[in-house]
Write a protein that holds these residues in place. Structure first.
Motif, PDB file in Angstrom:
ATOM      1  N   PHE A 298       0.805  -1.223   0.000  1.00 23.01           N
ATOM      2  CA  PHE A 298       0.000   0.000   0.000  1.00 23.01           C
ATOM      3  C   PHE A 298       0.839   1.275   0.000  1.00 23.01           C
ATOM      4  N   VAL A 299       2.165   1.156   0.053  1.00 19.20           N
ATOM      5  CA  VAL A 299       3.033   2.335   0.081  1.00 19.20           C
ATOM      6  C   VAL A 299       3.428   2.705  -1.348  1.00 19.20           C
ATOM      7  N   THR A 300       3.103   3.931  -1.741  1.00 18.16           N
ATOM      8  CA  THR A 300       3.492   4.408  -3.062  1.00 18.16           C
ATOM      9  C   THR A 300       4.885   5.011  -3.036  1.00 18.16           C
ATOM     10  N   SER A 301       5.160   5.839  -2.031  1.00 18.15           N
ATOM     11  CA  SER A 301       6.486   6.446  -1.916  1.00 18.15           C
ATOM     12  C   SER A 301       6.829   6.614  -0.445  1.00 18.15           C
ATOM     13  N   THR A 302       8.107   6.434  -0.131  1.00 15.41           N
ATOM     14  CA  THR A 302       8.614   6.557   1.229  1.00 15.41           C
ATOM     15  C   THR A 302       9.380   7.871   1.336  1.00 15.41           C
ATOM     16  N   ILE A 303       8.963   8.727   2.248  1.00 14.54           N
ATOM     17  CA  ILE A 303       9.559  10.059   2.373  1.00 14.54           C
ATOM     18  C   ILE A 303      10.733  10.004   3.347  1.00 14.54           C
ATOM     19  N   ILE A 304      11.913  10.251   2.838  1.00 20.94           N
ATOM     20  CA  ILE A 304      13.109  10.266   3.681  1.00 20.94           C
ATOM     21  C   ILE A 304      13.524  11.709   3.957  1.00 20.94           C
ATOM     22  N   GLY A 305      14.254  11.894   5.044  1.00 20.28           N
ATOM     23  CA  GLY A 305      14.820  13.196   5.363  1.00 20.28           C
ATOM     24  C   GLY A 305      16.193  12.977   5.956  1.00 20.28           C
ATOM     25  N   ALA A 306      17.076  13.934   5.772  1.00 23.71           N
ATOM     26  CA  ALA A 306      18.440  13.784   6.269  1.00 23.71           C
ATOM     27  C   ALA A 306      18.999  15.146   6.628  1.00 23.71           C
ATOM     28  N   THR A 307      19.892  15.168   7.596  1.00 20.51           N
ATOM     29  CA  THR A 307      20.586  16.405   7.925  1.00 20.51           C
ATOM     30  C   THR A 307      22.015  16.400   7.401  1.00 20.51           C
ATOM     31  N   THR A 308      22.520  15.231   6.999  1.00 28.26           N
ATOM     32  CA  THR A 308      23.872  15.154   6.434  1.00 28.26           C
ATOM     33  C   THR A 308      23.826  14.398   5.113  1.00 28.26           C
ATOM     34  N   MET A 309      24.822  14.623   4.286  1.00 23.15           N
ATOM     35  CA  MET A 309      24.899  13.921   3.018  1.00 23.15           C
ATOM     36  C   MET A 309      25.126  12.431   3.229  1.00 23.15           C
ATOM     37  N   ALA A 310      25.860  12.081   4.275  1.00 24.44           N
ATOM     38  CA  ALA A 310      26.100  10.662   4.558  1.00 24.44           C
ATOM     39  C   ALA A 310      24.786   9.957   4.869  1.00 24.44           C
ATOM     40  N   GLN A 311      23.919  10.612   5.644  1.00 27.56           N
ATOM     41  CA  GLN A 311      22.616  10.034   5.950  1.00 27.56           C
ATOM     42  C   GLN A 311      21.781   9.890   4.680  1.00 27.56           C
ATOM     43  N   LEU A 312      21.825  10.912   3.834  1.00 24.62           N
ATOM     44  CA  LEU A 312      21.042  10.866   2.600  1.00 24.62           C
ATOM     45  C   LEU A 312      21.506   9.732   1.701  1.00 24.62           C
ATOM     46  N   GLN A 313      22.798   9.579   1.547  1.00 23.40           N
ATOM     47  CA  GLN A 313      23.322   8.490   0.722  1.00 23.40           C
ATOM     48  C   GLN A 313      22.910   7.142   1.283  1.00 23.40           C
ATOM     49  N   GLN A 314      23.035   6.983   2.592  1.00 24.83           N
ATOM     50  CA  GLN A 314      22.659   5.728   3.234  1.00 24.83           C
ATOM     51  C   GLN A 314      21.172   5.423   3.022  1.00 24.83           C
ATOM     52  N   ASN A 315      20.348   6.436   3.158  1.00 21.50           N
ATOM     53  CA  ASN A 315      18.910   6.236   2.978  1.00 21.50           C
ATOM     54  C   ASN A 315      18.570   5.848   1.543  1.00 21.50           C
ATOM     55  N   LEU A 316      19.207   6.498   0.588  1.00 25.94           N
ATOM     56  CA  LEU A 316      18.940   6.176  -0.809  1.00 25.94           C
ATOM     57  C   LEU A 316      19.500   4.810  -1.197  1.00 25.94           C
ATOM     58  N   ASP A 317      20.591   4.405  -0.565  1.00 29.30           N
ATOM     59  CA  ASP A 317      21.150   3.084  -0.836  1.00 29.30           C
ATOM     60  C   ASP A 317      20.192   1.966  -0.425  1.00 29.30           C
ATOM     61  N   SER A 318      19.236   2.279   0.439  1.00 28.96           N
ATOM     62  CA  SER A 318      18.295   1.262   0.912  1.00 28.96           C
ATOM     63  C   SER A 318      17.422   0.702  -0.203  1.00 28.96           C
ATOM     64  N   VAL A 319      17.353   1.390  -1.360  1.00 29.06           N
ATOM     65  CA  VAL A 319      16.535   0.860  -2.456  1.00 29.06           C
ATOM     66  C   VAL A 319      17.090  -0.450  -2.991  1.00 29.06           C
ATOM     67  N   GLU A 320      18.349  -0.750  -2.657  1.00 31.35           N
ATOM     68  CA  GLU A 320      18.964  -2.001  -3.108  1.00 31.35           C
ATOM     69  C   GLU A 320      18.607  -3.178  -2.203  1.00 31.35           C
ATOM     70  N   VAL A 321      17.962  -2.895  -1.073  1.00 36.69           N
ATOM     71  CA  VAL A 321      17.635  -3.940  -0.101  1.00 36.69           C
ATOM     72  C   VAL A 321      16.211  -4.431  -0.330  1.00 36.69           C
ATOM     73  N   GLU A 322      16.042  -5.738  -0.410  1.00 36.86           N
ATOM     74  CA  GLU A 322      14.726  -6.339  -0.567  1.00 36.86           C
ATOM     75  C   GLU A 322      14.390  -7.165   0.677  1.00 36.86           C
ATOM     76  N   VAL A 323      13.168  -7.081   1.116  1.00 35.90           N
ATOM     77  CA  VAL A 323      12.709  -7.852   2.278  1.00 35.90           C
ATOM     78  C   VAL A 323      12.133  -9.168   1.773  1.00 35.90           C
ATOM     79  N   ASN A 324      12.877 -10.259   1.971  1.00 37.57           N
ATOM     80  CA  ASN A 324      12.384 -11.564   1.524  1.00 37.57           C
ATOM     81  C   ASN A 324      11.435 -12.166   2.565  1.00 37.57           C
ATOM     82  N   ALA A 325      10.883 -13.309   2.248  1.00 34.38           N
ATOM     83  CA  ALA A 325       9.876 -13.920   3.119  1.00 34.38           C
ATOM     84  C   ALA A 325      10.438 -14.240   4.500  1.00 34.38           C
ATOM     85  N   ASP A 326      11.673 -14.700   4.544  1.00 33.41           N
ATOM     86  CA  ASP A 326      12.271 -15.038   5.837  1.00 33.41           C
ATOM     87  C   ASP A 326      12.441 -13.802   6.713  1.00 33.41           C
ATOM     88  N   LEU A 327      12.956 -12.725   6.126  1.00 38.28           N
ATOM     89  CA  LEU A 327      13.157 -11.494   6.886  1.00 38.28           C
ATOM     90  C   LEU A 327      11.824 -10.896   7.301  1.00 38.28           C
TER      91      LEU A 327
END
Length: 343
Positions: A298-327
């Protein structure tokens, strides 16, 4: 980066949106430009703002976030971006906004013109009601209290004003935020009955420690064709684990009392459980939290916020992570043990 249709609209938004509520308080104009440039380079096409921002809200800073975004937006290819902003509702003591904010026809027109000026654009793609004009429990309140009823603008009047703005070319679509199942249904019924614009989205909190959206709003929004724009996917940063074991120099420490929704008895235990699960899965806790929200049907878009560039990069890198059935099963086990400690 993937793109998804937003509700019944013609907008296709990136699965990650850039939230900007720190621009003007914790982030400078230069920070804002760096974040916006980087997010767009990573495929983000959806920018979320509000006339009330930055937070915590203050008379001296109100509108500064839109101003910062506008300085950048005025130099971009406008048709490549989807910009959302919000009109402030009543009931939170923000008397410096229009002498006391309401969602009346007159105030809607005042608010949009001010936002357009600050954002240096001719139109807003998604114009949202930040929270309802009527009495509802918001921002960590969990019980509806009929004793707090107040005068409220009829929903058909609100939609009529938005229809005028669409006709004038100032907005493209209308969305809700911090809304309830009853409210969603009232807006969609009013639109059908009066031939007015349908709302296409809802922006509500949703994260590992606050999944109350699932109880009634998930079904309501599915049947009424609203897309969820999930805010606070990291629970004000708590789900990164940075507050475990003592104070961190984050927003909840810097602004005492601001994150009351997450200052509740079972939150530390629940967060510790999710941090431990992330470590077992060889993930950063933020990546687990963001991937979970992004994975929900039901989620169309996830709104992220960051105060540092390192946080922003880390948050955007999360698109590479998939939640499988076990997780997902392990997440559900935690949820059963710690059901919504921060509603």
């Amino acid at each position: 980066m993937k793109y998804r249709q937003l509700g019944s609209s013609d907008l296709r938004v990136s699965e990650i949106a850039l939230g900007t509520m720190t621009f003007g308080e914790q982030n400078s104009p230069e920070d804002a430009v760096r974040q916006l440039d980087y997010a767009v380079a990573r495929g983000v096409n959806f920018i979320d703002v509000a006339e009330m921002y930055p937070v915590p809200p203050r008379a001296e800073t109100q509108g500064r976030t839109e101003d910062y975004v506008g300085r950048w937006l005025g130099k971009q290819s406008r048709d490549k971006l989807i910009v959302a902003t919000k009109i402030t509702g009543p009931g939170r003591g923000l008397e410096w906004i229009r002498g006391g904010p309401r969602i009346t026809s007159k105030q809607i027109k005042m608010a949009i013109d001010s936002s357009l000026t600050r954002l240096k654009t001719d139109y807003i793609d998604l114009y949202q009601i930040h929270w309802p004009d009527r009495n509802v429990p918001t921002f960590g309140q969990s019980e509806y209290d009929p004793g707090k009823e107040r005068d409220a603008t009829p929903i058909v009047e609100q939609l009529g004003a938005f229809a005028d703005l669409i006709q004038a070319g100032k907005i493209r679509h209308v969305g809700l935020s911090n809304e309830t199942p009853w409210g969603v249904c009232q807006f969609t019924r009013a639109a059908e009955t009066a031939g007015l614009p349908r709302v296409v989205s809802i922006q509500n909190a949703y994260n590992l420690i606050n999944r109350v959206f699932e109880y009634g709003l998930a079904e309501t929004c599915h049947r009424e064709q609203l897309g969820l724009l999930a805010y606070s996917p990291l629970g004000f940063g708590t789900l990164t684990g940075k507050y475990i074991g003592g104070a961190d120099a984050g927003r909840m420490t810097r602004f005492p009392g601001f994150g009351q929704r997450y200052d509740k008895p079972m939150v530390p235990e629940a967060v510790a459980a999710y941090v431990a699960l992330a470590k077992q899965a060889n993930l950063h806790p933020a990546a687990l939290a963001l991937a979970f929200v992004r994975s929900r049907w039901f989620v169309t878009s996830t709104i992220i916020g960051a105060t540092t560039m390192a946080q922003l990069q880390q948050n955007l890198d999360s698109v590479e992570v998939e939640v499988n059935a076990d997780l997902f099963g392990k997440i559900q086990a935690n949820h059963t043990h710690y059901p919504n400690p921060a509603p």
